[in-house]
Design an enzyme around this catalytic site. Structure first.
Site, PDB file in Angstrom:
ATOM      1  N   GLU A   1       0.718  -1.469   0.225  1.00 37.58           N
ATOM      2  CA  GLU A   1      -0.126  -0.200   0.326  1.00 37.58           C
ATOM      3  C   GLU A   1       0.346   1.163   0.015  1.00 37.58           C
ATOM      4  O   GLU A   1       0.330   2.279  -0.920  1.00 37.58           O
ATOM      5  CB  GLU A   1      -0.842  -0.138   1.347  1.00 37.58           C
ATOM      6  CG  GLU A   1      -1.837  -0.989   1.325  1.00 37.58           C
ATOM      7  CD  GLU A   1      -1.664  -2.461   2.085  1.00 37.58           C
ATOM      8  OE1 GLU A   1      -2.177  -3.339   2.964  1.00 37.58           O
ATOM      9  OE2 GLU A   1      -0.093  -2.407   2.423  1.00 37.58           O
TER      10      GLU A   1
ATOM     11  N   CYS B   1      -2.372  -0.308   7.212  1.00 35.70           N
ATOM     12  CA  CYS B   1      -2.005  -0.155   8.913  1.00 35.70           C
ATOM     13  C   CYS B   1      -1.904   1.233   8.550  1.00 35.70           C
ATOM     14  O   CYS B   1      -2.109   2.315   7.480  1.00 35.70           O
ATOM     15  CB  CYS B   1      -0.449  -0.376   9.069  1.00 35.70           C
ATOM     16  SG  CYS B   1       0.616  -0.238   7.671  1.00 35.70           S
TER      17      CYS B   1
END
Length: 149
Positions: A65, A93
């Protein structure tokens, strides 16, 4: 990033989520944590893909990501980014969520939630982060003042 209630995942999202899971499997096969992501433009074209390489490259920042948020920040103007969707095998996260927000990506669709992920992995307890501050407000503020106007 401001917490939000996730939108419903549509049938059109599912093939891209399956690809994210395939990328996660590639990461695991290579000895890395099993996470994968891709960016999809408004026309359905896959723009970029990535999987976790934190172990193989010995770099804790190499979450897929984060890699894709950095790519989007470099390669897409804010309007194009806003029309782009990130599909990812797990909910991002905190580190990745911050980067996604700064890259102006418009939507993130994930397969496993953080809560679901935590039921599948052993609990880990990193050492408590020790913070000190604020200090030198005038000096630090002088460097920042006026930059964001």
């Amino acid at each position: 990033m401001t917490p939000q209630t996730p939108e419903a995942v549509t049938a059109a999202d599912e093939p891209y989520l399956r690809r994210a899971v395939e990328l996660a499997a590639l990461a695991r096969e290579g000895g890395d944590p099993p996470f994968g992501s891709l960016l999809v433009g408004p026309d359905g074209e896959i723009l970029a893909e990535a999987h976790n390489t934190t172990v193989s490259e010995k770099d804790i920042s190499l979450h897929p990501e984060l890699k894709l948020a950095v790519w989007a920040g470099r390669e897409l103007d804010p309007d194009a980014a806003a029309r782009t969707t990130m599909y990812t095998s797990c909910q991002p996260c905190g580190m990745c969520a911050g980067a996604i927000e700064r890259s102006f990506l418009g939507r993130v669709v994930f397969a496993l939630s953080t809560e679901q992920l935590l039921t599948l992995k052993p609990p880990t307890q990193p050492p408590a982060l020790r913070l000190a501050g604020p200090a030198l407000r005038d000096e630090a503020g002088a460097v920042v003042e006026g930059y964001y106007r």
